[in-house]
Scaffold this motif. Structure first.
Motif, PDB file in Angstrom:
ATOM      1  N   VAL A 186       0.847  -1.197   0.000  1.00 17.15           N
ATOM      2  CA  VAL A 186       0.000   0.000   0.000  1.00 17.15           C
ATOM      3  C   VAL A 186       0.875   1.238   0.000  1.00 17.15           C
ATOM      4  O   VAL A 186       1.777   1.388   0.838  1.00 17.15           O
ATOM      5  CB  VAL A 186      -0.944   0.033   1.215  1.00 17.15           C
ATOM      6  N   ILE A 187       0.639   2.126  -0.954  1.00 19.66           N
ATOM      7  CA  ILE A 187       1.299   3.428  -1.023  1.00 19.66           C
ATOM      8  C   ILE A 187       0.248   4.499  -0.736  1.00 19.66           C
ATOM      9  O   ILE A 187      -0.810   4.515  -1.382  1.00 19.66           O
ATOM     10  CB  ILE A 187       1.932   3.667  -2.399  1.00 19.66           C
ATOM     11  N   GLN A 188       0.511   5.358   0.216  1.00 18.86           N
ATOM     12  CA  GLN A 188      -0.431   6.409   0.573  1.00 18.86           C
ATOM     13  C   GLN A 188       0.028   7.749   0.017  1.00 18.86           C
ATOM     14  O   GLN A 188       1.151   8.183   0.253  1.00 18.86           O
ATOM     15  CB  GLN A 188      -0.577   6.515   2.090  1.00 18.86           C
ATOM     16  N   ASP A 189      -0.841   8.400  -0.733  1.00 22.94           N
ATOM     17  CA  ASP A 189      -0.586   9.748  -1.249  1.00 22.94           C
ATOM     18  C   ASP A 189      -0.745  10.732  -0.094  1.00 22.94           C
ATOM     19  O   ASP A 189      -1.801  10.770   0.563  1.00 22.94           O
ATOM     20  CB  ASP A 189      -1.601  10.037  -2.367  1.00 22.94           C
ATOM     21  N   VAL A 190       0.283  11.519   0.175  1.00 25.52           N
ATOM     22  CA  VAL A 190       0.240  12.505   1.259  1.00 25.52           C
ATOM     23  C   VAL A 190       0.582  13.882   0.709  1.00 25.52           C
ATOM     24  O   VAL A 190       1.338  14.023  -0.251  1.00 25.52           O
ATOM     25  CB  VAL A 190       1.197  12.130   2.413  1.00 25.52           C
ATOM     26  N   VAL A 191       0.009  14.902   1.338  1.00 22.41           N
ATOM     27  CA  VAL A 191       0.154  16.284   0.877  1.00 22.41           C
ATOM     28  C   VAL A 191       0.804  17.099   1.983  1.00 22.41           C
ATOM     29  O   VAL A 191       0.181  17.375   3.003  1.00 22.41           O
ATOM     30  CB  VAL A 191      -1.209  16.892   0.506  1.00 22.41           C
ATOM     31  N   TYR A 192       2.069  17.478   1.785  1.00 23.65           N
ATOM     32  CA  TYR A 192       2.792  18.250   2.776  1.00 23.65           C
ATOM     33  C   TYR A 192       3.126  19.660   2.290  1.00 23.65           C
ATOM     34  O   TYR A 192       3.857  20.386   2.958  1.00 23.65           O
ATOM     35  CB  TYR A 192       4.092  17.538   3.156  1.00 23.65           C
ATOM     36  N   ASN A 193       2.614  20.036   1.121  1.00 18.01           N
ATOM     37  CA  ASN A 193       2.993  21.331   0.550  1.00 18.01           C
ATOM     38  C   ASN A 193       1.965  22.435   0.781  1.00 18.01           C
ATOM     39  O   ASN A 193       2.258  23.599   0.557  1.00 18.01           O
ATOM     40  CB  ASN A 193       3.252  21.179  -0.952  1.00 18.01           C
ATOM     41  N   VAL A 245       1.763   1.036   6.449  1.00 19.82           N
ATOM     42  CA  VAL A 245       1.816   1.397   5.035  1.00 19.82           C
ATOM     43  C   VAL A 245       3.219   1.113   4.493  1.00 19.82           C
ATOM     44  O   VAL A 245       4.218   1.188   5.209  1.00 19.82           O
ATOM     45  CB  VAL A 245       1.431   2.882   4.861  1.00 19.82           C
ATOM     46  N   ASP A 246       3.305   0.780   3.208  1.00 16.86           N
ATOM     47  CA  ASP A 246       4.570   0.376   2.590  1.00 16.86           C
ATOM     48  C   ASP A 246       5.273   1.509   1.855  1.00 16.86           C
ATOM     49  O   ASP A 246       6.434   1.341   1.445  1.00 16.86           O
ATOM     50  CB  ASP A 246       4.308  -0.773   1.616  1.00 16.86           C
ATOM     51  N   GLY A 247       4.604   2.618   1.652  1.00 15.74           N
ATOM     52  CA  GLY A 247       5.234   3.722   0.947  1.00 15.74           C
ATOM     53  C   GLY A 247       4.350   4.939   0.926  1.00 15.74           C
ATOM     54  O   GLY A 247       3.145   4.878   1.213  1.00 15.74           O
ATOM     55  N   LEU A 248       4.944   6.067   0.573  1.00 14.70           N
ATOM     56  CA  LEU A 248       4.230   7.336   0.476  1.00 14.70           C
ATOM     57  C   LEU A 248       4.488   7.941  -0.890  1.00 14.70           C
ATOM     58  O   LEU A 248       5.611   7.925  -1.390  1.00 14.70           O
ATOM     59  CB  LEU A 248       4.682   8.310   1.554  1.00 14.70           C
ATOM     60  N   ARG A 249       3.437   8.475  -1.491  1.00 11.68           N
ATOM     61  CA  ARG A 249       3.575   9.302  -2.684  1.00 11.68           C
ATOM     62  C   ARG A 249       3.500  10.739  -2.185  1.00 11.68           C
ATOM     63  O   ARG A 249       2.505  11.148  -1.580  1.00 11.68           O
ATOM     64  CB  ARG A 249       2.464   8.994  -3.680  1.00 11.68           C
ATOM     65  N   LEU A 250       4.550  11.509  -2.412  1.00  8.46           N
ATOM     66  CA  LEU A 250       4.678  12.856  -1.872  1.00  8.46           C
ATOM     67  C   LEU A 250       4.206  13.861  -2.915  1.00  8.46           C
ATOM     68  O   LEU A 250       4.847  14.068  -3.940  1.00  8.46           O
ATOM     69  CB  LEU A 250       6.133  13.121  -1.492  1.00  8.46           C
ATOM     70  N   ASP A 251       3.085  14.496  -2.634  1.00 10.97           N
ATOM     71  CA  ASP A 251       2.445  15.385  -3.603  1.00 10.97           C
ATOM     72  C   ASP A 251       3.260  16.652  -3.843  1.00 10.97           C
ATOM     73  O   ASP A 251       3.733  17.295  -2.897  1.00 10.97           O
ATOM     74  CB  ASP A 251       1.050  15.762  -3.085  1.00 10.97           C
ATOM     75  N   ALA A 252       3.425  17.000  -5.113  1.00  8.00           N
ATOM     76  CA  ALA A 252       3.978  18.290  -5.551  1.00  8.00           C
ATOM     77  C   ALA A 252       5.129  18.787  -4.686  1.00  8.00           C
ATOM     78  O   ALA A 252       5.062  19.874  -4.084  1.00  8.00           O
ATOM     79  CB  ALA A 252       2.857  19.333  -5.612  1.00  8.00           C
ATOM     80  N   VAL A 253       6.206  18.027  -4.652  1.00  7.31           N
ATOM     81  CA  VAL A 253       7.324  18.410  -3.784  1.00  7.31           C
ATOM     82  C   VAL A 253       8.018  19.677  -4.261  1.00  7.31           C
ATOM     83  O   VAL A 253       8.757  20.307  -3.492  1.00  7.31           O
ATOM     84  CB  VAL A 253       8.342  17.258  -3.659  1.00  7.31           C
ATOM     85  N   HIS A 254       7.777  20.073  -5.526  1.00  6.04           N
ATOM     86  CA  HIS A 254       8.361  21.342  -5.993  1.00  6.04           C
ATOM     87  C   HIS A 254       7.790  22.535  -5.236  1.00  6.04           C
ATOM     88  O   HIS A 254       8.356  23.632  -5.294  1.00  6.04           O
ATOM     89  CB  HIS A 254       8.121  21.514  -7.499  1.00  6.04           C
TER      90      HIS A 254
END
Length: 584
Positions: A186-193, A245-254
């Motif tokens: 499972v990869i969870q999309d997370v928003v830190y921006n 969870v097995d991974g994170l998709r990091l939203d818009a890191v730019h």
């Protein structure tokens, strides 16, 4: 909140903080003064029981605010938090050792529209479909708490909580546990921006946002503040450690503006690697970035951040233009004759070249030693569909034959392929941008912003659906009944066969990013009328997007073909709009 024998909250902007505990009916049961401590942390001797409602009152007012680190918001983001005991769940995945990303197949889905009921439990019932498809990693769009009943998830305001409408944090645990039982990571999309526009009370507690610095979506996060950085790192570790969870998709890191000595992405990668060593399973960090900067995925010892992978929008754009002929907006540059060759051989098209859409030189080349699987490649995803005016998938405009060619391109690419939910059967349902902001003025502003964005792409604003209309959300649900149609079933069978070939043929997961050789067999002014050959080791992927038969100078065993073909002594003849995989 950091809880234990003491309850703590970071609130350096407050002159007074009280912990209020409430009954289920919302009545106040208890209110206790908190003591100011070092670094802006406030404490009180109080342990909260699982499910207990609580919140904080700042200053001398009476308005309750939810906990910035709340793990559950049963009544919405404006209401009281509820204590949540992560350890109360009985996990059954003790034998789970994870899955590495190399050689994997990602499936991106939105919990709220993946099934008719839009819950974690309903999604569990569809996991066998993903296993049969050949998926290895399930990537969930953001599930953190947002205001309103439905949303893409990128308007979250409480990053530790799970949207209650999906099943809350306990439903989330059931989903992850079930996915592991099916052999799925499972990869969870997370928003830190950025934070969403409704229910964001964090600035009342402390300087979470940087004044005068904005992203496309609002004020940027203030990464100069150590507690804010800790807020992000601790959140990431919560998903990976506490929720398995097995991974994170990091939203818009730019959009992460960080000038510190150690970039937060590097810091996050270091902490994830340490946790991975402790847990004994791979932990994956995937960046979404508009920078075309290989620094993200370069090893830390080589000056990089050490993230596992990053998305390649360039690969999508080149293949989208080849399939559709669409060249408006940011697609314009990708009509170049060498577009497919560049993204196949080098990963990025803009690798220090001029980008007409951005009006400046963009990107940098990926070093030869970086393996190809560190780029996530796709022909469809939530952004590239949902951010179109009508939210139309490729199935809305392409023939069945071209959809089959798209499948071959996706699953034979040198990167790590990703599918968007329903792509595997050519779903006819759109994926549109939907929101449910209770504030009318916010709903209007959202709709007007979408129209202005589409104008830049040259798309017709008249076809833009109202994001606030519940029918927009309803239209975006998958129709699983389509699988009974022979047309959809045929495409699904092709995706399954292609995924099986990826597992069987080592050439299709060869990590060398410059190993493929691309030959433009039939040049044409219109990119959707070209034919080309991609060699990967002893395999040739033949693509005919022309309106006529094409003979390729490749002879051998045809392992898969999307349409009828003919073999000659010296070559292979493909019909119009078809593809084949040949063992030379």
């Amino acid at each position: 909140m950091r809880a234990g024998a003491q309850t703590e909250v970071w609130a350096p902007r407050a002159t007074r903080v009280r912990l209020r505990r409430l009954g289920v009916d919302g009545s106040t049961l208890d209110e206790r003064e908190m003591t100011s401590g070092p670094g802006g942390w406030w404490q009180v001797d109080a342990a909260l029981a699982d499910g207990e409602r609580y919140g904080f009152v700042l200053g001398d007012g009476d308005q309750l605010r939810p906990d910035p680190r709340s793990r559950r918001q049963p009544d919405g983001v404006h209401a009281a938090s509820a204590a949540f005991d992560e350890t109360a769940f009985t996990w059954t995945d003790g034998a789970w050792t994870g899955r590495q990303l190399a050689g994997g197949l990602i499936y991106e889905l939105h919990v709220g529209t993946f099934t008719p009921s839009g819950t974690f439990d309903a999604a569990i019932d569809r996991l066998s479909h993903l296993v049969e498809l050949g998926v290895t990693h399930v990537e969930l769009l953001p599930v953190n708490a947002f205001n309103g009943p439905w949303n893409w998830g990128y308007d979250g305001v409480l990053w530790y909580a799970v949207h209650e409408g999906y099943g809350g944090p306990r439903g989330y645990q059931r989903f992850v546990d079930a996915a592991h039982a099916h052999g799925l990571a499972v990869i969870q999309d997370v928003v830190y921006n950025h934070l969403g526009p409704s229910g964001n009370y964090l600035p009342e507690f402390g300087p979470y946002l940087r004044a005068g610095s904005r992203t496309t979506w609002g004020d940027s996060i203030d990464l100069d503040q150590t507690p804010v950085r800790d807020y992000i790192i601790d959140n990431a570790l919560m998903w990976l450690r506490d929720r398995h969870v097995d991974g994170l998709r990091l939203d818009a890191v730019h959009a992460l503006h960080d000038d510190s000595r150690t970039h937060i992405l590097k810091q996050l990668a270091e902490r994830a690697d340490a946790l991975s060593a402790h847990e004994g399973r791979p932990l994956t960090l995937i960046a979404e970035s508009d920078l075309n900067d290989p620094t993200l995925i370069l090893p830390r010892e080589a000056g990089g951040y050490g993230l596992t992978a990053q998305w390649s929008d360039d690969w999508h754009h080149a293949v989208h233009v080849a399939l559709t002929g669409e060249t408006s907006g940011y697609y314009a540059d990708f009509a170049a004759p060498d577009a497919i060759e560049k993204v196949t051989d080098g990963g990025f098209f803009h690798d220090g070249t001029f980008s007409s859409f951005r009006d400046h030189v963009h990107g940098a080349p990926i070093p030869h030693e970086v393996p190809a699987w560190r780029l996530v490649t796709f022909t469809q995803d939530h952004d590239q569909i949902g951010n179109r005016a009508a939210g139309d998938r490729l199935s809305a405009t392409l023939s069945d034959d071209r959809l089959a060619v798209a499948a071959v391109l996706t699953l034979t690419a040198p990167g790590t392929p990703m599918l968007f939910m329903g792509e595997e059967w050519g779903a006819s349902t759109p994926w549109q941008f939907f929101t449910s902001h209770p504030e009318p003025e916010l709903g209007r502003a959202t709709a007007e912003g979408r129209i202005a964005e589409f104008a830049r792409m040259g798309w017709d604003a008249a076809v833009v659906p109202d994001p606030q209309d519940p029918k927009t959300f309803e239209r975006s649900h998958l129709d699983w009944g389509e699988l009974a149609s022979s047309r959809h079933a045929r495409l699904l069978d092709l995706y399954r066969r292609l995924a099986a070939l990826r597992r069987e043929l080592p050439e299709l997961t060869e990590p060398g990013i410059r190993e493929p050789s691309v030959d433009l067999v039939v040049p044409a002014d219109e990119p959707e009328r070209r034919a080309f050959r991609i060699d990967r080791g002893g395999l040739s992927i033949l693509i005919n997007l022309t309106s006529a038969d094409v003979e390729f100078d490749v002879a051998g065993q045809v392992l898969l073909a999307t349409r009828e073909f003919a073999s000659t002594t010296d070559g292979t003849i493909l019909l119009s709009e078809s593809a084949a995989i040949v063992r030379r």
